[in-house]
Design an enzyme around this catalytic site. Structure first.
Site, PDB file in Angstrom:
ATOM      1  N   LYS A  10       0.834  -1.212   0.000  1.00 29.21           N
ATOM      2  CA  LYS A  10       0.000   0.000   0.000  1.00 29.21           C
ATOM      3  C   LYS A  10       0.867   1.260   0.000  1.00 29.21           C
ATOM      4  O   LYS A  10       0.666   2.171  -0.787  1.00 29.21           O
ATOM      5  CB  LYS A  10      -0.941   0.033   1.219  1.00 29.21           C
ATOM      6  CG  LYS A  10      -1.951  -1.095   1.260  1.00 29.21           C
ATOM      7  CD  LYS A  10      -3.000  -0.883   2.339  1.00 29.21           C
ATOM      8  CE  LYS A  10      -2.473  -0.939   3.766  1.00 29.21           C
ATOM      9  NZ  LYS A  10      -2.041  -2.284   4.182  1.00 29.21           N
ATOM     10  N   ARG A  86     -11.351   0.466   7.280  1.00 29.44           N
ATOM     11  CA  ARG A  86     -10.924  -0.934   7.407  1.00 29.44           C
ATOM     12  C   ARG A  86     -12.051  -1.797   7.953  1.00 29.44           C
ATOM     13  O   ARG A  86     -11.842  -2.969   8.237  1.00 29.44           O
ATOM     14  CB  ARG A  86      -9.740  -1.007   8.370  1.00 29.44           C
ATOM     15  CG  ARG A  86      -8.399  -1.201   7.663  1.00 29.44           C
ATOM     16  CD  ARG A  86      -7.340  -1.360   8.717  1.00 29.44           C
ATOM     17  NE  ARG A  86      -6.127  -1.926   8.209  1.00 29.44           N
ATOM     18  CZ  ARG A  86      -4.981  -1.256   8.141  1.00 29.44           C
ATOM     19  NH1 ARG A  86      -4.915   0.008   8.490  1.00 29.44           N
ATOM     20  NH2 ARG A  86      -3.884  -1.860   7.731  1.00 29.44           N
ATOM     21  N   ARG A 121      10.977  -5.860   6.895  1.00 37.94           N
ATOM     22  CA  ARG A 121      10.727  -4.447   6.562  1.00 37.94           C
ATOM     23  C   ARG A 121      11.392  -3.509   7.575  1.00 37.94           C
ATOM     24  O   ARG A 121      11.337  -3.723   8.778  1.00 37.94           O
ATOM     25  CB  ARG A 121       9.210  -4.207   6.552  1.00 37.94           C
ATOM     26  CG  ARG A 121       8.842  -2.754   6.334  1.00 37.94           C
ATOM     27  CD  ARG A 121       7.436  -2.589   5.853  1.00 37.94           C
ATOM     28  NE  ARG A 121       6.405  -2.971   6.811  1.00 37.94           N
ATOM     29  CZ  ARG A 121       5.105  -2.867   6.565  1.00 37.94           C
ATOM     30  NH1 ARG A 121       4.677  -2.427   5.398  1.00 37.94           N
ATOM     31  NH2 ARG A 121       4.214  -3.227   7.472  1.00 37.94           N
ATOM     32  N   ARG A 150       9.058  -1.287  12.773  1.00 35.13           N
ATOM     33  CA  ARG A 150       7.773  -1.022  13.445  1.00 35.13           C
ATOM     34  C   ARG A 150       7.535  -2.036  14.549  1.00 35.13           C
ATOM     35  O   ARG A 150       7.846  -3.213  14.374  1.00 35.13           O
ATOM     36  CB  ARG A 150       6.640  -1.126  12.422  1.00 35.13           C
ATOM     37  CG  ARG A 150       6.383   0.165  11.693  1.00 35.13           C
ATOM     38  CD  ARG A 150       5.383  -0.015  10.593  1.00 35.13           C
ATOM     39  NE  ARG A 150       4.166  -0.707  11.006  1.00 35.13           N
ATOM     40  CZ  ARG A 150       3.092  -0.818  10.247  1.00 35.13           C
ATOM     41  NH1 ARG A 150       3.080  -0.309   9.044  1.00 35.13           N
ATOM     42  NH2 ARG A 150       2.020  -1.453  10.688  1.00 35.13           N
ATOM     43  N   ARG A 161      -2.648  -9.506  12.491  1.00 27.82           N
ATOM     44  CA  ARG A 161      -3.077  -8.413  11.602  1.00 27.82           C
ATOM     45  C   ARG A 161      -3.717  -8.969  10.331  1.00 27.82           C
ATOM     46  O   ARG A 161      -4.678  -8.412   9.813  1.00 27.82           O
ATOM     47  CB  ARG A 161      -1.882  -7.506  11.272  1.00 27.82           C
ATOM     48  CG  ARG A 161      -1.469  -6.653  12.479  1.00 27.82           C
ATOM     49  CD  ARG A 161      -0.056  -6.125  12.351  1.00 27.82           C
ATOM     50  NE  ARG A 161       0.134  -5.258  11.212  1.00 27.82           N
ATOM     51  CZ  ARG A 161       1.347  -4.989  10.680  1.00 27.82           C
ATOM     52  NH1 ARG A 161       2.438  -5.535  11.185  1.00 27.82           N
ATOM     53  NH2 ARG A 161       1.445  -4.173   9.677  1.00 27.82           N
TER      54      ARG A 161
HETATM   55  P1  AMP Z   1      -0.932  -0.068   9.075  1.00 32.91           P
HETATM   56  O1  AMP Z   1       0.130   0.976   9.234  1.00 32.91           O
HETATM   57  O2  AMP Z   1      -1.928   0.306   8.012  1.00 32.91           O
HETATM   58  O3  AMP Z   1      -0.358  -1.441   8.887  1.00 32.91           O
HETATM   59  O4  AMP Z   1      -1.733  -0.117  10.466  1.00 32.91           O
HETATM   60  C1  AMP Z   1      -1.096  -0.483  11.660  1.00 32.91           C
HETATM   61  C2  AMP Z   1      -2.121  -0.726  12.753  1.00 32.91           C
HETATM   62  O5  AMP Z   1      -2.847   0.484  13.011  1.00 32.91           O
HETATM   63  C3  AMP Z   1      -3.207  -1.751  12.421  1.00 32.91           C
HETATM   64  O6  AMP Z   1      -2.768  -3.080  12.696  1.00 32.91           O
HETATM   65  C4  AMP Z   1      -4.339  -1.311  13.346  1.00 32.91           C
HETATM   66  O7  AMP Z   1      -4.094  -1.734  14.691  1.00 32.91           O
HETATM   67  C5  AMP Z   1      -4.202   0.213  13.312  1.00 32.91           C
HETATM   68  N1  AMP Z   1      -5.043   0.775  12.239  1.00 32.91           N
HETATM   69  C6  AMP Z   1      -4.625   1.265  11.031  1.00 32.91           C
HETATM   70  N2  AMP Z   1      -5.667   1.686  10.295  1.00 32.91           N
HETATM   71  C7  AMP Z   1      -6.779   1.465  11.051  1.00 32.91           C
HETATM   72  C8  AMP Z   1      -8.163   1.666  10.849  1.00 32.91           C
HETATM   73  N3  AMP Z   1      -8.666   2.161   9.699  1.00 32.91           N
HETATM   74  N4  AMP Z   1      -9.007   1.324  11.851  1.00 32.91           N
HETATM   75  C9  AMP Z   1      -8.555   0.826  13.007  1.00 32.91           C
HETATM   76  N5  AMP Z   1      -7.255   0.582  13.264  1.00 32.91           N
HETATM   77  C10 AMP Z   1      -6.366   0.901  12.292  1.00 32.91           C
END
Ligand code: AMP
Length: 194
Positions: A10, A86, A121, A150, A161
């Site tokens: 993404k 999401r 990563r 991260r 996840r």
């Molecule tokens: P990402 O950076 O997109 O991989 O997101 C990392 C973490 O942030 C996810 O595993 C969720 O815990 C939280 N997160 C990201 N986007 C959302 C969302 N739209 N709704 C709820 N939690 C989110």
């Protein structure tokens, strides 16, 4: 809007789309990590859910993203929402505001690739560039020594996840069926090719 499992690409695709179309890139995950870094109450609460690979509750996320979307730069230039919505409830919150994407991109990458990509990563905190220790290693020792990982990029957490992703993605697909574009990828030597 762009959706996909963790490490499905993404962020990489967003950089390309942003450069080509001049959109404002809004990543829900980045907004949450910024809240954590500044030590806000929302950030502290969010981290507990992120640690478990679960979605952060709507009470925190919905207003955070809405606030960013309504800022003048996003309104003027147009936006690219990354990792949001999401869930069904998040999508419905946007629908009630009359906010719909022109295109909903869904990246589809085989699971066996995702875990390896997540675990290797790394981020360069100075340039924001994403590396992979095996497939896209840092250019020199200086960069290598400042790379960070991260806190949720571990094998154990990526599995959680992934589960969360698959639990929610179908409901989004049904809402955005009319504007969906699926990016199907094949696995080739650690990289994905179209
Ligand atoms: P990402 O950076 O997109 O991989 O997101 C990392 C973490 O942030 C996810 O595993 C969720 O815990 C939280 N997160 C990201 N986007 C959302 C969302 N739209 N709704 C709820 N939690 C989110």
């Amino acid at each position: 809007m762009i959706a996909g499992a963790p490490a499905s690409g993404k962020g990489t695709q967003c950089e390309l789309i942003k450069a080509k179309y001049g959109l404002v890139h809004i990543s829900a995950g980045d907004l949450l990590r910024a809240e954590i870094a500044t030590g806000t109450d929302n950030g502290k609460q969010a981290k507990e859910f992120m640690e478990k690979g679960q979605l952060v509750p709507d009470e925190i996320v919905v207003n955070m993203v809405k606030g960013r979307l309504l800022q003048p730069d996003a309104q003027e230039k147009g936006w690219l929402l990354d990792g949001y919505p999401r869930s069904y409830s998040q999508a419905m919150a946007l629908e009630t505001l009359g906010i719909r994407p022109d295109i909903f991109i869904l990246l589809d990458v085989p699971d066996e690739l995702l875990v390896e990509r997540v675990v290797g990563r790394r981020l360069d905190p100075e340039t924001g560039k994403i590396y992979h220790l095996k497939y896209s290693p840092p250019e020199n020792e200086e960069i290598a020594s400042r790379l960070t990982q991260r806190f949720d990029d571990t094998e154990e957490k990526v599995k959680l996840r992934l589960q969360t992703h698959y639990q929610n993605i179908e409901s989004l697909v049904s809402i955005y069926e009319d504007v969906i574009v699926k990016g199907k990828w094949k696995y080739h030597g650690g990289r994905c090719i179209r």
